[in-house]
Design an enzyme around this catalytic site. Structure first.
Site, mmCIF file in Angstrom:
data_model
loop_
_atom_site.group_PDB
_atom_site.id
_atom_site.type_symbol
_atom_site.label_atom_id
_atom_site.label_comp_id
_atom_site.label_asym_id
_atom_site.label_seq_id
_atom_site.Cartn_x
_atom_site.Cartn_y
_atom_site.Cartn_z
ATOM 1 N N TRP A 174 0.805 -1.222 0.000
ATOM 2 C CA TRP A 174 0.000 0.000 0.000
ATOM 3 C C TRP A 174 0.840 1.275 0.000
ATOM 4 C CZ3 TRP A 174 1.614 2.566 4.250
ATOM 5 C CH2 TRP A 174 2.055 1.820 5.348
ATOM 6 N N ASN A 175 2.129 1.172 0.353
ATOM 7 C CA ASN A 175 2.878 2.408 0.597
ATOM 8 C C ASN A 175 3.281 3.134 -0.685
ATOM 9 O OD1 ASN A 175 4.714 0.178 0.223
ATOM 10 N ND2 ASN A 175 6.363 1.525 0.897
ATOM 11 N N LYS A 198 -2.193 -9.321 -6.682
ATOM 12 C CA LYS A 198 -2.988 -8.931 -5.528
ATOM 13 C C LYS A 198 -2.414 -7.647 -4.948
ATOM 14 C CE LYS A 198 -2.818 -10.105 -1.150
ATOM 15 N NZ LYS A 198 -3.295 -8.834 -0.491
ATOM 16 N N PRO A 199 -2.990 -6.504 -5.291
ATOM 17 C CA PRO A 199 -2.556 -5.260 -4.642
ATOM 18 C C PRO A 199 -3.156 -5.197 -3.239
ATOM 19 C CG PRO A 199 -4.393 -4.803 -6.102
ATOM 20 C CD PRO A 199 -4.087 -6.270 -6.250
ATOM 21 N N ASP A 200 -2.539 -4.422 -2.378
ATOM 22 C CA ASP A 200 -3.141 -4.225 -1.059
ATOM 23 C C ASP A 200 -4.509 -3.581 -1.218
ATOM 24 O OD1 ASP A 200 -3.612 -2.473 1.552
ATOM 25 O OD2 ASP A 200 -2.193 -4.066 2.055
ATOM 26 N N GLY A 249 6.766 -6.658 0.860
ATOM 27 C CA GLY A 249 6.040 -6.587 2.125
ATOM 28 C C GLY A 249 6.953 -6.887 3.299
ATOM 29 N N SER A 250 6.392 -7.448 4.354
ATOM 30 C CA SER A 250 7.128 -7.667 5.589
ATOM 31 C C SER A 250 8.074 -8.849 5.482
ATOM 32 C CB SER A 250 6.146 -7.911 6.744
ATOM 33 O OG SER A 250 5.527 -9.190 6.608
ATOM 34 N N GLU A 271 11.124 -8.231 -1.818
ATOM 35 C CA GLU A 271 11.643 -7.009 -1.199
ATOM 36 C C GLU A 271 10.941 -6.843 0.126
ATOM 37 O OE1 GLU A 271 11.078 -2.451 -1.370
ATOM 38 O OE2 GLU A 271 12.103 -3.025 -3.228
ATOM 39 N N LEU A 272 11.719 -6.875 1.207
ATOM 40 C CA LEU A 272 11.149 -6.963 2.548
ATOM 41 C C LEU A 272 11.497 -5.730 3.382
ATOM 42 C CD1 LEU A 272 12.003 -10.762 2.975
ATOM 43 C CD2 LEU A 272 9.956 -9.706 1.984
ATOM 44 N N CYS A 305 10.137 1.905 2.042
ATOM 45 C CA CYS A 305 11.061 0.832 2.402
ATOM 46 C C CYS A 305 12.507 1.289 2.412
ATOM 47 C CB CYS A 305 10.878 -0.347 1.453
ATOM 48 S SG CYS A 305 11.088 0.063 -0.289
#
Length: 534
Positions: A174-175, A198-200, A249-250, A271-272, A305
């Site tokens: 989402w960012n 799948k987008p947020d 994401g996380s 990418e975390l 990020c």
């Protein structure tokens, strides 16, 4: 012991309570209809960060919807892969033009869904234009058949081919709802893959807008599709049907995806998280470095990020740097406006505000000093938080090593470069870093010792991110794989080697004994080395 908050700046009042005219109910409804979901699907609502008021009503995809999307994508991918690179290039360049021509609509959507400023949203438009142009005009040199040196000079004709993986799953956050949604899909599509994404949910409209424009640019139906839903509901179907997984994401979620990808023996690019460091050397231009720190720590309200959360300053210039950095931070305008008048926008969700507040409150309770900011601003909107600078942060504080993902930075000092590098590298993460020096060669030498996938000298993150011909990604707990450059498109392909042997191979002819053949072969290898054959 923590001191009282520094005097707070006069912030600009929120002016974002009314959605811009471009975001009509008709547009929102049309974009929502692009979600792959049943006619009678359950619905999920989103809220605008500036006000907390309802924004979109979206259909929720089920695992069956995901499987249906994959089935359609596999059929569409076959003809898409057979489409010439020149035709794919034309579609991407038309998409490039449409994004720039319709950027006001995109900016409005990003601000409405994410809460970021218009300045930060514009960087996403620029990023997608650059990405589209780059892969449109450079894909051929990465993807076209390449002659490789054969096993036996002149007798072995060896060619490397690149085939698309098939159907790529993209899970985007989402960012950065345009950069992360469209940017990763562009390279996969140019390589001849289909994409199920799948987008947020919070920022799905922006992702769906990019899909809408790509179809307008000429992308065939079903080559790129989007589903909406919780990862706990449809994540399994996304993974189980994918030929490759691209996830942003996380770190916790990335570990699970890496495990699942390993079980299925498919590739994954992840990418975390990050806890990025900035090092200010003793010869840095203090004013320039202070401006750079503002640009490094507070874009998109720190929800980036690659933004900086740890700042290491040479002890000899610490006080002067801190004074300059704090003064600039207190001058920032925080608020909501669909124009370029604001410096720092809103956090995107109540959960993010809760995390930021908890991290700062924990640090202050344990003795951190607040040099600027330090509190939420409900007078501006439900999820606003002031740009915050902390000193005297210690390892027992949560934000010392855990990612905050908000407009918060901690300042530390150091006495030697070795100490600065050791502190910067004292983290399991390794996504991005920044080094500031008055001597470019010295700055680059320090940068090379920092454990991070990208390191910027006299810049925060835009220099490395914008250098799209070079790879971008993380080390350690910050992820696997890279986007941008050759890596960013070749990861979506399967390499194939075709070797055509002419006349004679490694097997001896019937007229020569194995012993004689061994002697001849050994002599040939010595000659090849002597004449410089690689």
């Amino acid at each position: 012991m923590a001191t009282d908050h520094a005097p707070l700046p006069t912030y600009t009042a929120a002016r974002g309570s009314v959605l811009p005219a471009s975001l009509t109910p008709t547009l929102i409804k049309r974009l929502a209809e692009r979600v792959v979901a049943a006619v009678d699907a359950a619905r999920v609502g989103t809220n605008a960060p500036y006000t907390g008021e309802p924004l979109a009503d979206l259909p929720v995809s089920t695992p069956v919807d995901v499987e249906d999307a994959y089935a359609r994508a596999r059929i569409a991918q076959k003809s898409w892969a057979a489409t010439s690179l020149s035709q794919r290039k034309k579609i991407l360049l038309r998409f490039h033009d449409l994004v720039l021509a319709r950027q006001e609509e995109a900016l409005d959507l990003m601000q409405a869904e994410n809460g970021k400023t218009r300045r930060d949203a514009l960087l996403e438009v620029v990023d997608i234009a650059i990405t589209s142009r780059y892969y449109a005009r450079n894909a051929a040199r990465y993807l076209e058949p390449k002659r490789r040196r054969g096993a036996i000079p002149l007798l072995t004709h060896t060619t490397e081919l690149r085939h698309p993986k098939g159907v790529v799953a993209v899970v985007s956050p989402w960012n950065y709802p345009l950069s992360m949604a469209a940017g990763d899909a562009i390279a996969a599509l140019m390589a001849g893959n289909a994409v199920v994404q799948k987008p947020d949910t919070q920022t799905a409209l922006t992702a769906l807008w990019s899909l809408d424009l790509m179809h307008e640019a000429g992308l065939p139906a079903a080559v790129w599709q989007m589903v909406v839903g919780r990862g706990s509901s449809i994540g399994g179907a996304l993974m189980d049907n994918a030929d490759y997984m691209m996830f942003t994401g996380s770190t916790a979620s990335g570990r699970k995806i890496a495990s699942d990808a390993g079980r299925r023996l498919i590739g994954a690019s992840l990418e975390l998280g990050g806890k990025n460091a900035m090092i200010v050397l003793d010869d840095a231009d203090i004013d320039r470095a202070a401006d750079g720190a503002v640009a490094a720590c507070f874009p998109s309200a720190g929800q980036l990020c690659v933004s900086i959360e740890r700042l290491y300053v040479a002890e000899s210039i610490r006080d002067r740097f801190v004074d300059a950095f704090v003064a600039r931070t207190k001058q920032l305008k925080i608020g909501a406006a669909y124009d370029y008048s604001i410096d720092v926008g809103s956090l995107t969700t109540p959960a993010q505000l809760q995390t930021v507040t908890a991290h700062v409150d924990d640090a202050v309770a344990k003795g951190a000093t607040v040099l600027a900011g330090g509190k939420a601003r409900p007078d501006l909107g439900p999820w606003f938080y002031e740009p915050t600078i902390l000193a005297d942060v210690t390892p027992d504080m949560t934000l010392h090593e855990h990612e905050t993902f908000g407009p918060v930075v901690s300042i530390y000092s150091y006495r030697s470069i070795d100490e600065a590098i050791a502190q910067a590298n004292a983290t399991p993460y390794g996504l991005n870093a920044s080094v500031w020096s008055g001597n470019g060669a010295r700055g680059r030498a320090v940068a090379a010792r920092v454990h991070a996938g990208t390191v910027n000298v006299n810049e925060a993150f835009a220099a490395a991110w914008g250098s799209i011909d070079a790879p971008m990604g993380g080390m350690g707990d910050s992820g696997l794989g890279r986007r941008h450059g050759a890596d960013g498109i070749l990861k979506y392909t399967e390499p194939q080697t075709i070797a055509h042997q002419r006349i004679q191979g490694f097997t001896p002819p019937a007229s020569i004994s194995p012993e004689t053949w061994a002697t001849l072969l050994t002599g040939a290898l010595k000659v090849l080395k002597a004449v410089g054959v690689r």
